[in-house]
Scaffold this active site. Structure first.
Site, PDB file in Angstrom:
ATOM      1  N   HIS A 167       0.864  -1.182   0.000  1.00 46.18           N
ATOM      2  CA  HIS A 167       0.000   0.000   0.000  1.00 46.18           C
ATOM      3  C   HIS A 167       0.901   1.232   0.000  1.00 46.18           C
ATOM      4  O   HIS A 167       1.701   1.437   0.913  1.00 46.18           O
ATOM      5  CB  HIS A 167      -0.914   0.023   1.227  1.00 46.18           C
ATOM      6  CG  HIS A 167      -1.837   1.210   1.254  1.00 46.18           C
ATOM      7  ND1 HIS A 167      -3.109   1.171   0.716  1.00 46.18           N
ATOM      8  CD2 HIS A 167      -1.666   2.466   1.743  1.00 46.18           C
ATOM      9  CE1 HIS A 167      -3.677   2.349   0.869  1.00 46.18           C
ATOM     10  NE2 HIS A 167      -2.826   3.157   1.493  1.00 46.18           N
ATOM     11  N   CYS A 168       0.761   2.041  -1.039  1.00 47.94           N
ATOM     12  CA  CYS A 168       1.642   3.197  -1.212  1.00 47.94           C
ATOM     13  C   CYS A 168       0.870   4.469  -0.858  1.00 47.94           C
ATOM     14  O   CYS A 168      -0.050   4.865  -1.597  1.00 47.94           O
ATOM     15  CB  CYS A 168       2.151   3.278  -2.646  1.00 47.94           C
ATOM     16  SG  CYS A 168       3.295   4.654  -2.924  1.00 47.94           S
ATOM     17  N   PRO A 169       1.212   5.147   0.237  1.00 46.66           N
ATOM     18  CA  PRO A 169       0.506   6.399   0.562  1.00 46.66           C
ATOM     19  C   PRO A 169       0.836   7.527  -0.391  1.00 46.66           C
ATOM     20  O   PRO A 169       0.050   8.486  -0.513  1.00 46.66           O
ATOM     21  CB  PRO A 169       0.999   6.702   1.987  1.00 46.66           C
ATOM     22  CG  PRO A 169       2.319   6.014   2.105  1.00 46.66           C
ATOM     23  CD  PRO A 169       2.212   4.792   1.253  1.00 46.66           C
ATOM     24  N   GLY A 172      -1.724   7.162  -2.889  1.00 47.50           N
ATOM     25  CA  GLY A 172      -3.065   7.103  -2.314  1.00 47.50           C
ATOM     26  C   GLY A 172      -3.861   5.883  -2.706  1.00 47.50           C
ATOM     27  O   GLY A 172      -5.090   5.954  -2.812  1.00 47.50           O
TER      28      GLY A 172
END
Length: 387
Positions: A167-169, A172
């Site tokens: 999961h890449c912030p 997003g």
């Protein structure tokens, strides 16, 4: 008060579980935490705007007009890959329906048998064979499904994602089966753009310093100093991330598998998805087919909702004074050929009924009965006899 059941058709994305947000009637799908994504947009757009405003006019005149053109094309490609990664379905797997979940639970109970009290039941796993190697499928207690190979449950989005990478912030969104190639192209193009801007920032400062001096150049172009600082600190992380994913693609491996050490070679477990060839692995990841979404976000479904309705009851005084109104359907007194058959028994019954009794007048208003001629004659004879 009464409740009324109303059935209406809604889009499926409005009822999908998980912690995602949808825009444009379900066409855009993102995670709920989008603050870092807005920071990514601000850094990219802000840095490129400063480059086009301060360096490009000078470099286009003194070096080549192709410099701003190539920078603009590279900037558009970076933004396209970023938005494609952020706004797409990463490969979310739909959750099991209640009937499917019940059936899976029955299968698990039948396979495990009766577990004695106080003992932990065996783990819920299934074994499949991929390239002559056994791979375990784990059961997801949230989605009520056995996850496919390489899938994992994202705790941030609360969804199972096929070929889950991470999961890449910064984008997003989750990075999975359907958007991994766009994520890699985004990091690769962003690395090239950062190197490009950083290099021509240095060239611009050097060329101006020859005529005006280094300190005067910094005073005349404050935006250049800011660009150099942003690119310097961004360059290491972005280039390092691109190199790491290039290494993973060459092995046909995901970030999640690398962190867990799934195919580290321990216990003679090898990566069953690797073709043992770097070119084949890269072609499979970057040039493979585009997989369709299995969510059907914009499909229609029926939504049953309860709506409470209140009915105003009439007051007691008004109900006592008001005469109840009844609606009656009167049929003709004499049935004919146009009279329906179901109305004829009611007509016959009404004919047999006697008319309603007449209302009696008060005693003061009653009149004496009229005497007949025979009654008057008998009365007169009786009077003569008495005399």
């Amino acid at each position: 008060m009464s409740a009324v059941m109303i059935t209406r058709k809604v889009r499926k994305w409005e009822k999908l579980p998980g912690k995602n947000t949808f825009c444009c009637d379900g066409r855009v799908m993102m995670a709920r935490q989008k603050g870092v994504f807005y920071l990514t947009l601000f850094l990219i757009i802000g840095t490129c705007s400063l480059f086009f405003a301060f360096e490009c006019p000078y470099l286009a005149v003194h070096l080549s007009p192709a410099i701003p053109v190539f920078a603009a094309l590279l900037f558009l490609f970076v933004m396209a890959m970023l938005l494609r990664t952020s706004f797409s379905d990463p490969g979310v797997l739909p959750r099991a329906l209640p009937e499917e979940a019940t059936f899976i639970e029955m299968e698990i109970e039948a396979a495990n048998g009766n577990v004695p009290a106080g003992q932990r039941p065996p783990p819920r796993i299934r074994n499949v064979q991929i390239n002559n190697q056994i791979v375990k499928l784990k059961y997801c207690y949230t989605c009520k499904i056995f996850r496919p190979p390489r899938a994992s449950h994202c705790s941030i989005c609360d969804n199972c994602v096929d070929r889950f990478d991470h999961h890449c912030p910064w984008v997003g969104n989750c990075v999975g089966k359907r958007n991994y190639r766009y994520f890699y192209l985004f990091t690769l193009s962003l690395s090239l753009l950062t190197i490009y801007i950083f290099t021509f920032d240095i060239v611009h400062v050097v060329m101006r310093s020859v005529d005006n001096g280094f300190l005067n150049t910094l005073k005349e172009t404050p935006g250049t100093v800011l660009e150099v600082l942003v690119c310097f600190f961004t360059l290491w992380s972005v280039v390092g991330l691109t190199g790491f994913h290039t290494y993973l693609i060459s092995l046909n491996q995901t970030t999640n598998e690398d962190i867990k050490g799934s195919w580290s070679g321990k216990n003679r477990v090898q990566n069953p998805y690797s073709h043992k060839n770097i070119i084949k692995n890269c072609c499979e990841v970057l040039c493979g087919p585009t997989y369709p979404s299995v969510l059907d976000r914009r499909g229609l479904m029926q939504d049953d909702s309860l709506v409470s309705a209140t009915c105003a009851a009439p007051s007691s005084s008004s109900s006592s004074n008001a005469t109840p109104q009844t609606t009656k359907t009167t049929a003709p007194l004499i049935p004919n050929e146009h009279t329906p058959d179901d109305a004829k028994p009611s007509i016959a019954a009404s004919a047999e009924k006697s008319p309603s009794p007449k209302e009696e007048l008060p005693p003061a208003l009653k009149l004496p009965p009229l005497a007949s001629p025979e009654t008057d004659a008998e009365t007169s004879i009786a009077k003569d006899k008495t005399h």
